[in-house]
Design a protein around this motif. Structure first.
Motif, short mmCIF file in Angstrom:
data_model
loop_
_atom_site.label_atom_id
_atom_site.label_comp_id
_atom_site.label_asym_id
_atom_site.label_seq_id
_atom_site.Cartn_x
_atom_site.Cartn_y
_atom_site.Cartn_z
N UNK A 143 0.81 -1.21 0.00
CA UNK A 143 0.00 0.00 0.00
C UNK A 143 0.85 1.27 0.00
N UNK A 144 2.05 1.18 0.55
CA UNK A 144 2.90 2.36 0.63
C UNK A 144 3.25 2.91 -0.75
N UNK A 146 -19.62 14.14 -0.22
CA UNK A 146 -18.83 13.47 0.83
C UNK A 146 -19.04 11.96 0.78
N UNK A 147 -20.25 11.54 0.44
CA UNK A 147 -20.54 10.10 0.36
C UNK A 147 -19.62 9.43 -0.65
N UNK A 148 -19.40 10.07 -1.78
CA UNK A 148 -18.51 9.50 -2.80
C UNK A 148 -17.07 9.48 -2.31
N UNK A 149 -16.61 10.59 -1.75
CA UNK A 149 -15.23 10.66 -1.29
C UNK A 149 -14.94 9.67 -0.17
N UNK A 150 -15.93 9.37 0.64
CA UNK A 150 -15.74 8.47 1.78
C UNK A 150 -15.86 6.99 1.43
N UNK A 151 -16.40 6.69 0.27
CA UNK A 151 -16.59 5.30 -0.16
C UNK A 151 -15.54 4.97 -1.21
N UNK A 152 -14.54 4.16 -0.87
CA UNK A 152 -13.41 3.92 -1.75
C UNK A 152 -13.84 3.28 -3.07
N UNK A 153 -14.76 2.33 -3.03
CA UNK A 153 -15.21 1.66 -4.25
C UNK A 153 -16.02 2.61 -5.13
N UNK A 154 -16.90 3.37 -4.50
CA UNK A 154 -17.72 4.32 -5.26
C UNK A 154 -16.85 5.41 -5.87
N UNK A 155 -15.85 5.88 -5.12
CA UNK A 155 -14.96 6.90 -5.67
C UNK A 155 -14.19 6.34 -6.86
N UNK A 156 -13.75 5.09 -6.77
CA UNK A 156 -13.03 4.50 -7.89
C UNK A 156 -13.91 4.45 -9.14
N UNK A 157 -15.17 4.09 -8.98
CA UNK A 157 -16.09 4.07 -10.12
C UNK A 157 -16.19 5.44 -10.75
N UNK A 158 -16.32 6.48 -9.92
CA UNK A 158 -16.42 7.84 -10.43
C UNK A 158 -15.10 8.28 -11.06
N UNK A 159 -13.99 7.84 -10.49
CA UNK A 159 -12.68 8.18 -11.03
C UNK A 159 -12.50 7.60 -12.43
N UNK A 160 -12.88 6.33 -12.60
CA UNK A 160 -12.77 5.69 -13.92
C UNK A 160 -13.57 6.49 -14.94
N UNK A 161 -14.76 6.89 -14.55
CA UNK A 161 -15.62 7.66 -15.44
C UNK A 161 -15.04 9.06 -15.72
N UNK A 162 -14.53 9.71 -14.67
CA UNK A 162 -13.98 11.05 -14.83
C UNK A 162 -12.78 11.06 -15.77
N UNK A 174 -4.61 8.76 -3.03
CA UNK A 174 -5.11 8.88 -1.66
C UNK A 174 -6.28 7.93 -1.42
N UNK A 175 -7.12 7.75 -2.42
CA UNK A 175 -8.28 6.87 -2.27
C UNK A 175 -7.87 5.43 -2.01
N UNK A 176 -6.69 5.05 -2.46
CA UNK A 176 -6.26 3.66 -2.33
C UNK A 176 -5.53 3.37 -1.02
N UNK A 177 -5.52 4.33 -0.12
CA UNK A 177 -4.95 4.11 1.20
C UNK A 177 -6.07 3.81 2.19
N UNK A 178 -5.96 2.70 2.86
CA UNK A 178 -6.98 2.29 3.82
C UNK A 178 -7.18 3.38 4.87
#
Length: 453
Positions: A34-35, A350-366, A303-307
């Motif tokens: 993860x580092x 905030x819901x998107x930023x706080x949910x790692x999987x949901x943020x990844x979906x939005x990131x792929x789209x963005x 940052x999203x990929x850090x637990x």
């Protein structure tokens, strides 16, 4: 490089254990670390903290100059109680999102005056000299293939329906092909188009889309300005709508290869001046090989990929300071929000930023939208290990067999047989070519490709 090293294709990818050197040493990391994401975030932050670059923006224009197609009046995004009242980068009140995005790529601003471009290739040429197009500048060559027949171009590069439909609505909600406005643009239905970029006769499925849609998609009935056309017959092409219905000048023709396979054109990189007949020329282009928007979005991704709860201390590039790297939604916003504001679409919740999987979906789209036609998605899909789902799908477009009298059927999705793709595991890496394997006997072939030994 840090970002790629942290991504799933290279970070703990046990499915690639057969990618080995001559001694049997596995060349792809087999243990997830993860580092590596923290180091990627720190590298992006180095660029952000350096203050060397910024997103390119154009100021809000209250009015237009008659006949100045390069500088149209700003069409403000739908009203938002926060972002419509704040200046960039906290909002879009003082900028023109459409023109800000369009002018980043189309040659309106050269390399030395564009604060967003980090690495690029440019070309110098004599006006009207197109010999450079295939030899020195891939972007300009691409533009030549995007320009319609009626403006002297090759009229051959088209956009998939998947990409066209990926662009959101002007308020940031997803486009739904099953729930779009019916009919065709006219003065009578103008009130249905609060973010109005449509010309008369254009299908209403293209109404109220986000600014990047209109800067990138050469949809059926879009207006191409061609303002550099100068001879006496130039009125035939200057500021004209281009139609891709069968039987139209730019539509499908049996006796020509110059028609769009999907019926959807591409306007990204097209400047209002660009024209290839009637004495016109193509504005000099630059290639956005790496731009600041990529750094910002990459920072948020890392940052999203850090637990949550984990934290890393990483030195800056010059050792002058240290960063505390963790899953921090304020820092993630620092990366993602300015890109969204420049595009004229609301920031993630905030819901998107706080949910790692949901943020990844939005990131792929963005990234699919923001970096369209910048040689990014091919590699993104591979480093994320999601290429089979995306590159193994059927490719659809408009029904280019339909003429204008059957225009409703033109927009019915059809499978485009000639451009179908497939994906297999070996396509994650390109093969080592024979000559290189012969030069260096210690080099090994990528998995799935023929080894010449």
């Amino acid at each position: 490089m840090y970002l790629y090293g942290a991504s799933p294709l290279f970070n703990g990818n046990q499915e690639m254990s057969d990618f080995q050197d001559r001694t049997g040493r596995v060349l792809i990391s087999q243990e997830y670390d993860e580092e590596k994401w923290a180091k990627a975030a720190a590298a992006a932050r180095d660029v952000i903290e350096g203050g060397w670059y910024e997103l390119f923006t154009r100021k809000f224009r209250e009015s237009e100059v008659a006949g100045d197609y390069a500088n149209p009046k700003t069409i403000a995004p739908p009203y938002h109680p926060v972002y419509s009242e704040a200046n960039f980068p906290d909002g879009w009140k003082d900028i023109d999102p459409f023109e800000s995005y369009r002018s980043t790529f189309n040659g309106e601003v050269n390399f030395y005056h564009n604060p967003e471009i980090i690495f690029s290739r440019v070309t110098n040429r004599a006006e009207g000299d197109y010999s450079y197009l295939g030899d020195y500048c891939d972007v300009a060559d691409m533009v030549k293939h995007q320009i319609p027949n009626s403006a002297g171009g090759y009229n051959m590069h088209s956009m998939t329906m998947k990409q066209c439909d990926a662009y959101d609505m002007a308020d940031g909600t997803p486009f739904d092909r099953n729930d779009h406005l019916e009919g065709y643009a006219s003065a009578a239905n103008k009130n249905l188009r609060p973010y109005d970029n449509l010309e008369d006769g254009v299908w209403m499925g293209y109404a109220n889309r986000e600014p990047r849609f209109y800067a990138s998609v050469g949809y059926n009935g879009a207006r191409w300005n061609c303002t550099s056309a100068s001879d006496q017959s130039a009125t035939d092409v200057i500021n004209k709508q281009v139609w891709y219905y069968r039987g139209k000048l730019d539509g499908r023709a049996n006796n020509s290869e110059r028609w769009l396979a999907t019926g959807i054109g591409i306007k990204k990189y097209i400047h209002p001046n660009d024209c290839m007949n009637h004495g016109g020329n193509i504005q000099e282009k630059l290639e956005p090989a790496l731009r600041y928007a990529d750094i910002l979005v990459s920072y948020a991704e890392a940052l999203n990929n850090i637990e949550k709860g984990n934290s890393y201390t990483i030195e800056s590039w010059d050792g002058s300071q240290t960063y505390t790297i963790k899953h921090d939604i304020n820092e993630m916003r620092r990366g993602m929000k300015p890109v969204r504001m420049r595009a004229g679409v609301p920031d993630f919740t905030d819901e998107v930023y706080n949910d790692r999987e949901l943020f990844f979906e939005r990131l792929v789209h963005e990234r699919q939208i923001e970096f369209f036609a910048e040689s990014q998605r091919y590699y993104d899909l591979r480093r994320w290990k999601i290429a089979p789902q995306h590159e193994g799908e059927q490719i659809y477009g408009c029904n280019v067999m339909m003429d204008e009298s059957n225009r409703d059927a033109f927009y019915t999705p059809v499978r485009v047989a000639g451009v179908q793709t497939a994906f297999s595991r070996k396509q994650y890496f390109w093969p080592m070519i024979y000559d290189e394997l012969q030069r260096n006997k210690n080099m090994t072939q990528a998995p799935g490709w023929q080894d010449y030994d």
